[in-house]
Design a protein around this motif. Structure first.
Motif, PDB file in Angstrom:
ATOM      1  N   LEU A 213     -23.144  44.099  24.332  1.00  0.00           N
ATOM      2  CA  LEU A 213     -23.506  45.170  23.415  1.00  0.00           C
ATOM      3  C   LEU A 213     -24.262  46.265  24.161  1.00  0.00           C
ATOM      4  O   LEU A 213     -25.471  46.170  24.373  1.00  0.00           O
ATOM      5  CB  LEU A 213     -24.360  44.628  22.259  1.00  0.00           C
ATOM      6  N   GLU A 214     -23.541  47.268  24.573  1.00  0.00           N
ATOM      7  CA  GLU A 214     -24.108  48.449  25.213  1.00  0.00           C
ATOM      8  C   GLU A 214     -23.593  49.654  24.442  1.00  0.00           C
ATOM      9  O   GLU A 214     -22.409  49.977  24.480  1.00  0.00           O
ATOM     10  CB  GLU A 214     -23.694  48.519  26.680  1.00  0.00           C
ATOM     11  N   GLY A 215     -24.497  50.318  23.733  1.00  0.00           N
ATOM     12  CA  GLY A 215     -24.083  51.345  22.784  1.00  0.00           C
ATOM     13  C   GLY A 215     -23.571  52.638  23.370  1.00  0.00           C
ATOM     14  O   GLY A 215     -22.796  53.349  22.752  1.00  0.00           O
ATOM     15  N   GLY A 216     -23.991  52.980  24.591  1.00  0.00           N
ATOM     16  CA  GLY A 216     -23.599  54.268  25.136  1.00  0.00           C
ATOM     17  C   GLY A 216     -24.274  55.413  24.387  1.00  0.00           C
ATOM     18  O   GLY A 216     -25.233  55.215  23.642  1.00  0.00           O
ATOM     19  N   LYS A 217     -23.740  56.616  24.563  1.00  0.00           N
ATOM     20  CA  LYS A 217     -24.354  57.797  23.955  1.00  0.00           C
ATOM     21  C   LYS A 217     -23.331  58.626  23.194  1.00  0.00           C
ATOM     22  O   LYS A 217     -22.151  58.618  23.521  1.00  0.00           O
ATOM     23  CB  LYS A 217     -25.031  58.660  25.025  1.00  0.00           C
ATOM     24  N   ALA A 218     -23.825  59.336  22.189  1.00  0.00           N
ATOM     25  CA  ALA A 218     -23.004  60.254  21.403  1.00  0.00           C
ATOM     26  C   ALA A 218     -23.474  61.678  21.667  1.00  0.00           C
ATOM     27  O   ALA A 218     -24.670  61.927  21.815  1.00  0.00           O
ATOM     28  CB  ALA A 218     -23.118  59.934  19.916  1.00  0.00           C
ATOM     29  N   GLN A 219     -22.527  62.599  21.745  1.00  0.00           N
ATOM     30  CA  GLN A 219     -22.879  64.004  21.981  1.00  0.00           C
ATOM     31  C   GLN A 219     -23.032  64.727  20.659  1.00  0.00           C
ATOM     32  O   GLN A 219     -22.130  64.742  19.837  1.00  0.00           O
ATOM     33  CB  GLN A 219     -21.801  64.682  22.825  1.00  0.00           C
ATOM     34  N   VAL A 220     -24.195  65.339  20.451  1.00  0.00           N
ATOM     35  CA  VAL A 220     -24.494  66.111  19.240  1.00  0.00           C
ATOM     36  C   VAL A 220     -24.588  67.580  19.623  1.00  0.00           C
ATOM     37  O   VAL A 220     -25.250  67.925  20.604  1.00  0.00           O
ATOM     38  CB  VAL A 220     -25.817  65.641  18.599  1.00  0.00           C
ATOM     39  N   THR A 221     -23.923  68.449  18.854  1.00  0.00           N
ATOM     40  CA  THR A 221     -23.878  69.879  19.159  1.00  0.00           C
ATOM     41  C   THR A 221     -24.196  70.704  17.920  1.00  0.00           C
ATOM     42  O   THR A 221     -23.750  70.376  16.818  1.00  0.00           O
ATOM     43  CB  THR A 221     -22.490  70.279  19.690  1.00  0.00           C
ATOM     44  N   VAL A 222     -24.963  71.773  18.117  1.00  0.00           N
ATOM     45  CA  VAL A 222     -25.264  72.736  17.056  1.00  0.00           C
ATOM     46  C   VAL A 222     -24.776  74.109  17.519  1.00  0.00           C
ATOM     47  O   VAL A 222     -25.076  74.538  18.639  1.00  0.00           O
ATOM     48  CB  VAL A 222     -26.767  72.788  16.740  1.00  0.00           C
ATOM     49  N   ASN A 223     -24.004  74.792  16.662  1.00  0.00           N
ATOM     50  CA  ASN A 223     -23.475  76.115  16.969  1.00  0.00           C
ATOM     51  C   ASN A 223     -24.148  77.170  16.089  1.00  0.00           C
ATOM     52  O   ASN A 223     -24.299  76.965  14.883  1.00  0.00           O
ATOM     53  CB  ASN A 223     -21.966  76.166  16.736  1.00  0.00           C
TER      54      ASN A 223
END
Length: 232
Positions: A213-223
């Motif tokens: 169980l290694e979740g990694g990362k999610a990319q969050v972007t605001v425009n």
């Protein structure tokens, strides 16, 4: 009223209309369109483990009953964990045929979904249930709370970048400053890695207790996009 008289009245009425009603309004000068964004990678804090059980036999009712019993046992044990959300997943029952096209047996499958922010607890529970259900897949996601927290910080950064662009470009065009005409703030759906899946052949009981169980990362972007009126 005669037809030619009607036409004369219509032309007179049109002649009294303001100029902008007869021609398209010219676009104002010194309008600048801009777009700025800010993004970051956030650790995915939620795991979902898909457990499944399969059953095969000649009697579809018996196959269904056996699957229901396995699911009920696993569900009872899983719901005892307060820090793990549990729900039933897909349930299927379908026939298999022999080489003559006749139904030879029935095969069924039932799923149980474990969801938690406690990776260790979810992995431990999946191992405990391996005597009843196998691991079919593991996926990770970003909780709404974590996403909103990231978006709050990024919004301020994106707005600052938008204003910096507006000021720099206004000066480059020979203006002293700007006023905002319109602006829009948009939030992109987080980009997450593909889920880790296990096939029915590979997900045997021996492998189930040791789920990585290694979740990694999610990319969050605001425009932030819009237009400004450059002013002297």
């Amino acid at each position: 009223m005669k037809p030619y008289a009607t036409a004369a009245v219509l032309l007179l009425a049109l002649g009294n209309l303001p100029a902008h009603a007869l021609a398209a309004e010219a676009a104002p000068a010194g309008v600048l369109s801009l777009n700025a964004q800010a993004s970051t990678e956030v650790p995915q804090d939620t795991v979902q483990i898909t457990l499944f059980a399969e059953q095969q036999g000649s009697d579809p009712a018996a196959v269904s009953a056996a699957l229901n019993q396995k699911a009920a046992q696993a569900l009872k044990r899983a719901t005892a964990q307060s820090d793990i959300s549990v729900q039933t997943g897909n349930v299927s029952l379908y026939p298999t045929s022999d080489r003559n096209g006749r139904i030879s047996s029935w095969r069924g499958r039932t799923e149980l979904l474990l969801k938690s922010r406690d990776f260790a607890a979810a992995s431990r529970l999946a191992g405990q249930l391996s005597d009843t259900m196998q691991v079919g897949g593991v996926s990770f996601s970003l909780s709404r709370e974590a996403q909103r927290a990231a978006e709050g910080k990024l919004t301020a950064q994106a707005i600052a970048a938008f204003k910096e662009q507006a000021q720099a470009n206004s000066h480059a065009f020979g203006y002293s400053g700007y006023t905002i005409r319109e602006v829009r703030v948009g939030y992109s759906t987080p980009i997450m890695p593909h889920p880790f899946m296990m096939s029915a052949m590979a997900a045997d009981k021996a492998a189930a207790p040791s789920v990585p169980l290694e979740g990694g990362k999610a990319q969050v972007t605001v425009n932030v996009s819009g237009s400004v009126q450059m002013v002297h």
